[in-house]
Design an enzyme around this catalytic site. Structure first.
Site, mmCIF file in Angstrom:
data_model
loop_
_atom_site.group_PDB
_atom_site.id
_atom_site.type_symbol
_atom_site.label_atom_id
_atom_site.label_comp_id
_atom_site.label_asym_id
_atom_site.label_seq_id
_atom_site.Cartn_x
_atom_site.Cartn_y
_atom_site.Cartn_z
ATOM 1 N N ASP A 74 0.842 -1.194 0.000
ATOM 2 C CA ASP A 74 0.000 0.000 0.000
ATOM 3 C C ASP A 74 0.884 1.254 0.000
ATOM 4 O O ASP A 74 2.047 1.201 0.413
ATOM 5 C CB ASP A 74 -0.885 0.047 1.256
ATOM 6 C CG ASP A 74 -1.876 -1.099 1.279
ATOM 7 O OD1 ASP A 74 -2.192 -1.640 0.209
ATOM 8 O OD2 ASP A 74 -2.322 -1.454 2.394
HETATM 9 N N1 URA Z 1 -1.384 -5.961 3.834
HETATM 10 C C1 URA Z 1 -1.856 -4.698 3.847
HETATM 11 O O1 URA Z 1 -2.909 -4.432 4.415
HETATM 12 N N2 URA Z 1 -1.145 -3.749 3.217
HETATM 13 C C2 URA Z 1 0.039 -3.969 2.593
HETATM 14 O O2 URA Z 1 0.654 -3.050 2.051
HETATM 15 C C3 URA Z 1 0.525 -5.289 2.602
HETATM 16 C C4 URA Z 1 -0.203 -6.268 3.222
#
Ligand code: URA
Length: 268
Positions: free
Chosen positions: A104
Site C-alpha cells: 500500500d
Molecule cells: N497488507 C496490507 O494491508 N497492506 C500492505 O501493504 C501489505 C499487506
C-alpha cells in the site's frame, strides 16, 4: 540470445526505440569495432560487443533490485501524476521493470523490483505459499485470543477465510529493534509522539505485532486487524521468502540483489 540492435540499445537504457534509431543514424554506435548502420541488425548478447561513443556497453537480460520502500510512494511502474517505486530506481537500465507484488502507499519495507516475469509469477503464485513477514503497529484493544484467531483464519469480507497467519506480539519497541536491528522505525515513532502536542488517543495504546502471511490479498493485514476490532497505523514488510530487508538501506534507497539472493528467490 539474439536480439535486434535497437532493442539491445533500448533495453540497455539508451532511450526509446525511436531515440536509439537516431543514435545509430548519428554514427556513434559500433558492433565489434565496426560502425553500425542498421537498427535491425541482430546482436548475439553473449558474444558481440556493442559500443556507444567508444564506450562498451553491457547487456543485462534481467535486473533485480531490493528497494526499501518509503511511505507515500505508490507501488506501480508508472503513473501520470504520482511518484512511483520505479521512479526511485535511478540506476535502472531496462525499461520493462515492475514491482513484485504490491505494498500500500503508506506501507514501508522490502520490495523486489525486476523484469523477470517467471520469477515474479512464482513468488506471487497462491500455490507457492511464499511467506511474507511484516511488523504492524496497531491501535485498539487486541482481543486475548488474537493469536489463535489469526491462526484459525479470519472473515475479512471475502468469499473465503484468510489462510492461517502467524502472529507474534512484541512487548515493546526495543524487542523489535533487537530482532530486526531497525533503528529507523524507532526514530519514526519517537518523532510521531514528539510531534503531536495533543497526542491522539489512538497512538497512546499501540501494540506491536510481527505477522507472517502466505497470501497477498488487497489490504489483507489491515483488514485482518480490522476484523478483530483493531486498526493498523503503521505497516512494514521485512521479508519475502528467504529474502530479508537490508538495513544498510534507508527508506527510498535500493541496491541490486546479489546472485545468491536471486538464486534463493528463483528456487521457489
Ligand atoms: N497488507 C496490507 O494491508 N497492506 C500492505 O501493504 C501489505 C499487506
Amino acid at each position: 540470445m539474439n536480439i535486434r540492435l535497437d532493442k539491445y540499445l533500448a533495453d540497455s537504457g539508451y532511450g526509446t526505440r525511436t531515440e536509439v534509431k537516431s543514435l545509430v543514424k548519428s554514427g556513434v554506435v559500433s558492433i565489434n569495432g565496426t560502425l553500425a548502420k542498421d537498427c535491425g541488425q541482430k546482436i548475439n548478447t553473449d558474444s558481440d560487443t556493442v559500443s556507444v561513443r567508444g564506450v562498451q556497453i553491457g547487456f543485462d537480460e534481467y535486473e533485480y533490485y531490493m528497494l526499501h520502500k518509503p511511505g507515500g510512494i505508490i507501488t506501480a511502474s508508472r503513473d501520470k501524476k504520482a511518484k512511483t517505486v520505479l521512479d526511485l530506481i535511478e540506476s535502472k537500465k531496462r525499461r520493462d521493470l515492475f514491482p513484485v507484488g504490491r505494498l500500500d502507499k503508506d506501507t514501508e519495507g522490502l520490495l523486489v523490483i525486476t523484469n523477470d516475469g517467471d520469477m515474479s509469477h512464482r513468488l506471487l503464485s497462491p500455490k507457492k505459499h511464499v511467506s511474507k513477514t511484516y511488523v504492524a503497529f496497531v491501535s485498539g484493544v487486541a482481543p486475548e485470543d488474537i493469536v489463535e484467531r489469526f491462526e484459525a483464519g479470519l472473515d475479512i469480507g471475502d468469499e473465503k477465510l484468510t489462510k492461517p497467519a502467524k502472529l507474534n506480539r512484541f512487548d515493546d519497541i526495543s524487542c523489535l529493534k533487537e530482532k530486526y536491528n531497525d533503528l529507523i522505525i524507532e526514530t519514526r515513532f519517537k518523532d510521531h509522539f514528539v510531534k503531536s502536542d495533543d497526542i491522539d488517543n489512538k497512538y497512546t495504546s499501540l501494540s506491536i505485532f510481527e505477522i507472517k502471511i502466505s497470501e497477498g490479498r488487497y489490504h489483507e493485514i489491515k483488514r485482518m486487524f480490522e476484523a478483530v476490532g483493531c486498526e493498523v497505523v503503521y505497516l512494514k514488510r521485512y521479508s519475502m521468502g528467504e529474502l530479508t530487508l537490508d538495513f544498510n538501506l534507508k527508506p527510498g534507497e535500493y541496491r541490486r540483489l546479489t546472485e545468491e539472493e536471486v538464486k534463493t528467490l528463483k528456487d521457489f
